[in-house]
Design a protein around this motif. Structure first.
Motif, mmCIF file in Angstrom:
data_model
loop_
_atom_site.group_PDB
_atom_site.id
_atom_site.type_symbol
_atom_site.label_atom_id
_atom_site.label_comp_id
_atom_site.label_asym_id
_atom_site.label_seq_id
_atom_site.Cartn_x
_atom_site.Cartn_y
_atom_site.Cartn_z
ATOM 1 N N ASP A 192 24.585 -9.064 -19.601
ATOM 2 C CA ASP A 192 25.525 -7.949 -19.764
ATOM 3 C C ASP A 192 24.968 -6.712 -19.059
ATOM 4 N N HIS A 237 21.774 -5.281 -31.092
ATOM 5 C CA HIS A 237 21.432 -6.650 -30.702
ATOM 6 C C HIS A 237 20.294 -6.609 -29.693
ATOM 7 N N PHE A 278 28.712 -9.533 -29.491
ATOM 8 C CA PHE A 278 28.990 -9.516 -28.051
ATOM 9 C C PHE A 278 28.730 -10.931 -27.511
ATOM 10 N N GLN A 310 23.440 -12.224 -26.786
ATOM 11 C CA GLN A 310 23.155 -10.915 -27.409
ATOM 12 C C GLN A 310 23.200 -11.038 -28.945
ATOM 13 N N GLU A 363 33.030 -9.523 -19.550
ATOM 14 C CA GLU A 363 34.213 -9.246 -20.388
ATOM 15 C C GLU A 363 35.481 -9.640 -19.639
HETATM 16 O O1 ISL Z 1 33.930 -2.010 -23.009
HETATM 17 C C1 ISL Z 1 34.548 -2.116 -24.017
HETATM 18 C C2 ISL Z 1 35.914 -2.506 -24.032
HETATM 19 O O2 ISL Z 1 36.262 -2.854 -22.789
HETATM 20 C C3 ISL Z 1 34.004 -1.797 -25.308
HETATM 21 O O3 ISL Z 1 34.557 -2.575 -26.300
HETATM 22 C C4 ISL Z 1 32.523 -1.963 -25.290
HETATM 23 O O4 ISL Z 1 32.187 -3.300 -25.349
HETATM 24 C C5 ISL Z 1 32.000 -1.239 -26.478
HETATM 25 O O5 ISL Z 1 32.319 0.095 -26.269
HETATM 26 C C6 ISL Z 1 30.517 -1.358 -26.579
HETATM 27 O O6 ISL Z 1 29.912 -0.975 -25.393
HETATM 28 C C7 ISL Z 1 28.539 -0.966 -25.326
HETATM 29 O O7 ISL Z 1 27.948 -2.142 -25.849
HETATM 30 C C8 ISL Z 1 28.193 -3.351 -25.140
HETATM 31 C C9 ISL Z 1 28.012 -3.209 -23.639
HETATM 32 O O8 ISL Z 1 28.565 -4.344 -22.993
HETATM 33 C C10 ISL Z 1 28.648 -1.970 -23.093
HETATM 34 O O9 ISL Z 1 28.395 -1.841 -21.722
HETATM 35 C C11 ISL Z 1 28.106 -0.825 -23.879
HETATM 36 O O10 ISL Z 1 28.519 0.417 -23.405
HETATM 37 C C12 ISL Z 1 27.231 -4.353 -25.694
HETATM 38 O O11 ISL Z 1 25.937 -3.849 -25.641
#
Ligand code: ISL
Length: 577
Positions: free
Chosen positions: A62, A105, A172, A176, A408
């Protein structure tokens, strides 16, 4: 005053997402050497701090939000010594450095998780959430997951692990696994790691999804409850958890403990910002009330969810300006007497604001990018600028699914195509909302690969770098960059920006965003016409205040204070009682 402990109230924080910022060694991936080489850019812009997205050791499932060693740097980004150098060089220019803290995580390659998964007897077993299959089910079979929760990145949040015959939780990706903050040993280990970073000289943390760390544990086994399934969902489908994971019962206690154990007694200039999806104003007041000592501010999501329908982020809805204004206004009022707001249009998870909220056509790109910046940054709160936003970078022209990188996007597309959804429609939504839009390399020059790398970039550079790039903007007073620079200077120089009250004018107007800020006899009036055509603010109902002068505009030659506003024109007026 940059020395003031609460520098962030008038300050601006610039987010660097290192993979796409600047590449110093030609491998196509941005790195710490690249960040150091661009400190001039940040100094010229005038920002107070850099928030560095994760540069820690990571398998990069990620893009660094899966950390395998909290106290080391990923080789593709550089070394700890280079990070120290970055901090020193930034400090020498009066720029603070805020690190990302990803502790909901870890990576599944973190030593804690490798230990944890190796045996039920491991001292690290309870660092994570291990659960048996649902009663009456066989582990690994559909429906046997301990709860029905759906992952942020599609599929179940539970991964079956043959070795010890149990499931582990991952909100996630499966790579993770979620840490169990119920375990005091986890908390102590994380606090120690945070102190280690502060001792190294960093200036604070942006805390990734930190409002997810307290899961709602129901007394008894397995302790976690199913999420309500939306009406009409096919039987056996997963459901996005809500209260089961967001803002859980111990969240305030955990953040207060973290503050005590890590920050208390240290430099008052340290800053903390919690990333908190799914948070209401009521919770926001608790999180950011200085008297409670949890975090300084939070990132909320209401304003970036307005163009999504009930089906979630890929369920596109047109954005209505009155709703956007009302959302920001509610947070302004809600956190007026206690607490503090963060102001952002974009980050590495969101599409480019000029494409999303503005008009990215060549005709209106510069004006709409600068109008949006002006309204946002003159609300009350700490302003955040995401790399490339200060250049007016746009969404990217992704053609096929192969052009996307982010898990995603790719997982969602695959899952839905397998279910029989129309691939073209899925792609259309990805083009609008994919996180990859924010992740194309920063456009430094009009040259090859926009000057980002001398090698082959890991993700294609937007072809519009020929027009949209930093080099061509520095000396152009009409550029997006020059406007951001003036706006940031205004935030610093005009105390009413940090201190003043906030009054939204004409809330129902569909094209005009107007508000006042007032403190100590000074009034700033912000007028922004967020559309094509012309608009006469006074005819629309803005009451002119005598003696108001224009202190900032994106119109080029300063118009008179209340003259009609052209397409995407923004004007800031100042008057004194
Ligand atoms: O990006 C999102 C929706 O498209 C959000 O749901 C995002 O996953 C959420 O805001 C959490 O984001 C953070 O944690 C994630 C990581 O993938 C993101 O880049 C980070 O900003 C998991 O660590």
């Amino acid at each position: 005053d940059p020395q003031a402990p609460e520098w962030w109230r008038s300050g601006v924080v610039y987010q660097v997402w290192p993979r796409s910022f600047a590449d110093s060694d030609g491998d196509g991936v941005g790195d710490l050497g690249g960040v150091i080489s661009k400190l001039d850019h940040l100094e010229r812009l005038g920002v107070d701090a850099v928030w560095l997205s994760p540069v820690h050791a990571s398998p990069m499932v990620d893009n660094g939000y899966d950390i395998s060693d909290y106290q080391d740097v990923a080789p593709e980004f550089g070394t700890l010594a280079q990070l120290d150098e970055l901090v020193a060089q930034a400090h020498a220019r009066g720029i603070r450095v805020v690190m990302d803290l990803v502790v909901n995580h870890t990576s599944d390659q973190h030593a804690w998780f490798r230990e944890s998964r190796s045996s039920v007897e491991s001292p690290y077993r309870d660092f994570y959430w291990w659960r048996p299959p649902r009663e009456g089910h066989v582990g690994g079979e559909p429906g046997a997951e301990p709860t029905n929760w759906e992952s942020f990145f599609s599929g179940s949040t539970w991964q079956w692990d043959e070795a010890t015959g149990a499931y582990y939780l991952h909100l996630f990706a499966p790579e993770q696994p979620d840490l169990s903050w119920e375990n005091p040993a986890v908390r102590q280990a994380v606090h120690a790691m945070m102190r280690w970073w502060l001792d190294r000289g960093i200036d604070g943390f942006r805390m990734d999804v930190v409002n997810l760390i307290s899961k709602r544990v129901v007394p008894g086994t397995p302790g976690l409850a199913d999420a309500p399934v939306p009406p009409g969902a096919p039987p056996g489908s997963y459901a996005a958890p809500g209260d089961e994971t967001f803002n859980g019962p111990r969240i305030h206690e955990l953040l207060a403990e973290m503050h005590r154990e890590v920050f208390a007694g240290r430099d008052a200039g340290l800053v903390t910002v919690g990333e908190m999806p799914g948070t209401t104003i009521e919770h926001g007041r608790l999180y950011t009330d200085p008297a409670r000592a949890e975090v300084d501010m939070i990132f909320t999501f209401e304003h970036v969810d307005l163009d999504s329908g009930p089906g979630g982020k890929w369920d596109l809805r047109p954005l209505e300006l009155p709703r956007l204004k009302a959302t920001l206004d509610r947070w302004q009022q809600g956190l007026a007497d206690v607490g503090w707001n963060s102001l952002y249009w974009s980050n590495h998870d969101q599409p480019r604001p000029v494409s999303r909220f503005g008009d990215d056509s060549p005709q209106h790109r510069v004006r709409s990018a600068t109008a949006l910046a002006t309204v946002l940054q003159l609300h009350r709160g700490t302003a955040y600028v995401y790399q490339g936003e200060e250049l007016g970078m746009t969404n990217a022209p992704f053609a096929t699914i192969d052009d996307f990188d982010d898990l995603e996007s790719v997982n969602h597309y695959r899952e839905r195509v397998a279910r029989g959804d129309d691939p073209e429609q899925l792609l259309a939504a990805l083009r609008v909302k994919s996180r990859d839009n924010a992740r194309t390399p920063v456009q430094w020059t009009a040259g090859r690969h926009a000057g980002f790398t001398t090698g082959e970039p890991w993700l294609a550079v937007n072809p519009n770098h020929v027009e949209v790039n930093a080099e061509s903007q520095y000396d152009d007073p009409a550029s997006v960059f020059s406007h951001y620079r003036r706006l940031i200077a205004l935030r610093h120089d005009e105390p009413v920006v940090a201190r003043g009250d906030f009054t939204l004018l004409l809330p129902e107007h569909e094209r005009l965003w107007a508000f006042t800020r007032r403190a100590d006899g000074v009034t700033l009036t912000v007028l922004a016409h967020l559309s094509d055509g012309e608009l006469d603010p006074v005819a629309e109902g803005v009451v002119a205040s005598p003696g108001a002068e224009v202190v900032l505009t994106n119109e080029g030659t300063a118009a008179s204070a209340y003259a009609p506003l052209g397409p995407w024109a923004a004007r800031v007026l100042r008057s004194q009682d």
